[in-house]
Structure formats: structure tokens, C-alpha cells
Design an enzyme around this catalytic site. Structure first.
Site, mmCIF file in Angstrom:
data_model
loop_
_atom_site.group_PDB
_atom_site.id
_atom_site.type_symbol
_atom_site.label_atom_id
_atom_site.label_comp_id
_atom_site.label_asym_id
_atom_site.label_seq_id
_atom_site.Cartn_x
_atom_site.Cartn_y
_atom_site.Cartn_z
ATOM 1 N N SER A 9 0.392 -1.612 0.278
ATOM 2 C CA SER A 9 -0.110 -0.272 0.180
ATOM 3 C C SER A 9 0.657 1.002 0.054
ATOM 4 C CB SER A 9 -0.982 -0.209 1.363
ATOM 5 O OG SER A 9 -1.095 1.469 1.498
ATOM 6 N N HIS A 34 -0.940 -1.396 -4.642
ATOM 7 C CA HIS A 34 -2.422 -1.323 -4.045
ATOM 8 C C HIS A 34 -2.457 0.343 -3.271
ATOM 9 C CE1 HIS A 34 -6.200 -2.026 -1.354
ATOM 10 N NE2 HIS A 34 -5.442 -1.162 -0.370
ATOM 11 N N ASP A 36 -4.474 3.306 -2.173
ATOM 12 C CA ASP A 36 -6.096 3.652 -1.317
ATOM 13 C C ASP A 36 -6.240 5.294 -0.970
ATOM 14 O OD1 ASP A 36 -3.996 1.960 1.282
ATOM 15 O OD2 ASP A 36 -5.312 0.848 0.252
ATOM 16 N N MET A 38 -9.156 7.535 -0.578
ATOM 17 C CA MET A 38 -10.252 8.216 0.643
ATOM 18 C C MET A 38 -10.612 9.898 0.564
ATOM 19 S SD MET A 38 -7.605 6.638 3.368
ATOM 20 C CE MET A 38 -6.970 4.978 3.591
ATOM 21 N N HIS A 67 -8.025 0.828 -3.882
ATOM 22 C CA HIS A 67 -8.501 0.786 -2.861
ATOM 23 C C HIS A 67 -9.391 1.623 -2.796
ATOM 24 C CE1 HIS A 67 -9.901 -0.824 2.144
ATOM 25 N NE2 HIS A 67 -10.204 -0.489 0.814
ATOM 26 N N MET A 69 -12.445 3.885 -0.969
ATOM 27 C CA MET A 69 -13.084 4.327 0.367
ATOM 28 C C MET A 69 -13.341 5.799 -0.124
ATOM 29 S SD MET A 69 -9.943 3.019 3.332
ATOM 30 C CE MET A 69 -8.256 2.837 1.531
ATOM 31 N N MET A 138 -11.308 -6.719 4.904
ATOM 32 C CA MET A 138 -10.644 -5.737 6.000
ATOM 33 C C MET A 138 -9.793 -6.086 6.780
ATOM 34 S SD MET A 138 -9.688 -3.119 3.710
ATOM 35 C CE MET A 138 -9.460 -1.922 5.221
ATOM 36 N N GLY A 143 -9.451 3.989 5.865
ATOM 37 C CA GLY A 143 -8.777 4.699 6.777
ATOM 38 C C GLY A 143 -7.183 5.184 7.411
ATOM 39 N N ASP A 176 -6.549 -6.558 4.288
ATOM 40 C CA ASP A 176 -6.436 -5.180 3.713
ATOM 41 C C ASP A 176 -5.880 -5.083 4.772
ATOM 42 O OD1 ASP A 176 -6.993 -2.419 1.721
ATOM 43 O OD2 ASP A 176 -5.514 -3.011 3.394
#
Ligand code: DX5
Ligand code: ZN
Length: 219
Positions: A9, A34, A36, A38, A67, A69, A138, A143, A176
Site C-alpha cells: 500500500s 495497492h 488507497d 480516501m 481501493h 474508500m 479489511m 482510513g 488489508d
């Protein structure tokens, strides 16, 4: 025995030099990256979006395991697909229609992932498992990087692996959050075949990425 893949990540990377960090991961033997994403709404943190992914795309051939979110997610799928995402994973709570979001990602010729938060059960997505490429389990509340692994999710991985086996599904099981050299053994034994890690890969063994990736994969 499933082939284990490692998806570092970049949330734990140095954001001031992301292209160099991605090169380090590639040289260190990462199977994919990966990413992330957000939005400060679905999760209480804000990271990067399509423009950054687009600028990173030319620096590596590795799969971008994105990913999301974010919510609402449906209206942003095309932007992430166009930016260079290869796998687009969304949370079922972030869309009004799971099937529509799956089909949108497929029609953009991308692989589809669905992510289950620690409190979200497999039942939420059981009718969709045959249509998707990956389930992202998860092991922390999404977060932030650097959180503690939640061992109670091991049962969820086992249950999903049994469904995958019994229904002969071609599904990757990715885990993850808080993955380290001890619990990586547990999640692989439970049936996960893709491990996400940020902190352990970037920080352990004085940041020896190659050593950390190898230890997660074969340990
Ligand atoms: C958390 C992210 C994870 C996290 C993993 O919301 O989805 O990918 O960055 O980082 P570590 O390995 O530090 O828990
Ligand atoms: Zn993630």
C-alpha cells in the site's frame, strides 16, 4: 497451494516522491501496487485521486490495485478507470446498486473487487461473488495505515475460502490492514492469496522492501 501475491500500500510511502517509491516496490518484487483512495467522507481521511494515479501510470507496468474508500462511488468509477486503475475495488455501502457498479467496472474492461469492512458480513455480497474478481477483506477499520490487525476477521476469510472452493469460484481473496510477519501466516492459512501491507513493507527491517515483501510472501 495458491500463489501468494503481495500488494504494497503506497499509503505508507513518501508522498513527496511517489514515482521513486513505486520503483522501489517494483524492484523489491511487488506483484501489484495497492492505491488507497480516501475522500474524507466514507472514511475520516483524505488521500489521492485520478490525477495522481494518471501521473504514476507511466512509471510502472505493475497492476494498480485501487481501493476506493469513497462514497458515492458510482460516479467516479470511469475517472479511476481512465486514470490507469487495473483493479477497482469498492465498498458495497458506497453504492445504491452493487450490480450496476460491478457492470460499470466490467464494461470499462477493469477487474472488479468488493471490500468488506470488519463489521460487514459475506452475506452482504454473496449473490455477487460469481460476478467479481476479488474480495478485499479489511482487517482494520478503513482510513489509516499502521493500525492493529483484527484477528476476528480470520473466520471471515475461512468462510469465504470455503464458499470459493465449494462453488469453484475464480476469486482472489485479498486481506488489508495491519498485516505483519506473524499474522501473514494466519491469513494465508485461512485462505487469503493477496496480502496488502503498508507499514510492514516500508518500515520493518530498516525499510528493506525486498526482504519484507519476500518474508510476507514465503514466511
Ligand atoms: C486502510 C487501508 C490499508 C492500509 C494498510 O484503510 O485500506 O490499505 O493502508 O496499511 P497497513 O499495512 O499499515 O495497515
Ligand atoms: Zn487498502
Amino acid at each position: 497451494m495458491q500463489k501468494i501475491k503481495i500488494s504494497p500500500s503506497i499509503l505508507s510511502a513518501d508522498f513527496s516522491q511517489l514515482s521513486q517509491e513505486i520503483k522501489r516496490l517494483e524492484d523489491g518484487g511487488a506483484d501489484m501496487i495497492h492505491v488507497d483512495v480516501m475522500d474524507g467522507h466514507f472514511v475520516p481521511n483524505l488521500t489521492i485521486g485520478p490525477p495522481v494515479i494518471k501521473s504514476l501510470r507511466k512509471h510502472t507496468k505493475l497492476i494498480f490495485d485501487v481501493h476506493l474508500m469513497i462514497s458515492p462511488v458510482h460516479k467516479y468509477i470511469k475517472a479511476f478507470a481512465d486514470s490507469g486503475a487495473d483493479i477497482i475495488t469498492f465498498h458495497p455501502e458506497a453504492t445504491e446498486n452493487i450490480d450496476e457498479t460491478i457492470n460499470l467496472i466490467k464494461n470499462l474492461n477493469k477487474k472488479v473487487g468488493i471490500s468488506l469492512n470488519p463489521n460487514s458480513q459475506i452475506d452482504l455480497i454473496k449473490d455477487h461473488l460469481s460476478k467479481i474478481d476479488l474480495v478485499l477483506i479489511m482487517s482494520v477499520h478503513p482510513g489509516f495505515g499502521g493500525q492493529k490487525f483484527m484477528p476476528e476477521i480470520l473466520k471471515k476469510i475461512e468462510a469465504l475460502f470455503n464458499i470459493k472452493k465449494n462453488k469453484n469460484l475464480h476469486l482472489d481473496i485479498e486481506v488489508d490492514g495491519g498485516i505483519n510477519f506473524e499474522n501473514s501466516k494466519l491469513v494465508k492459512k485461512a485462505g487469503a492469496n493477496i496480502l496488502v501491507s503498508g507499514t510492514t513493507i516500508f518500515k520493518d527491517n530498516d525499510g528493506n522492501i525486498k526482504k519484507n515483501i519476500e518474508a510476507l510472501r514465503t514466511g
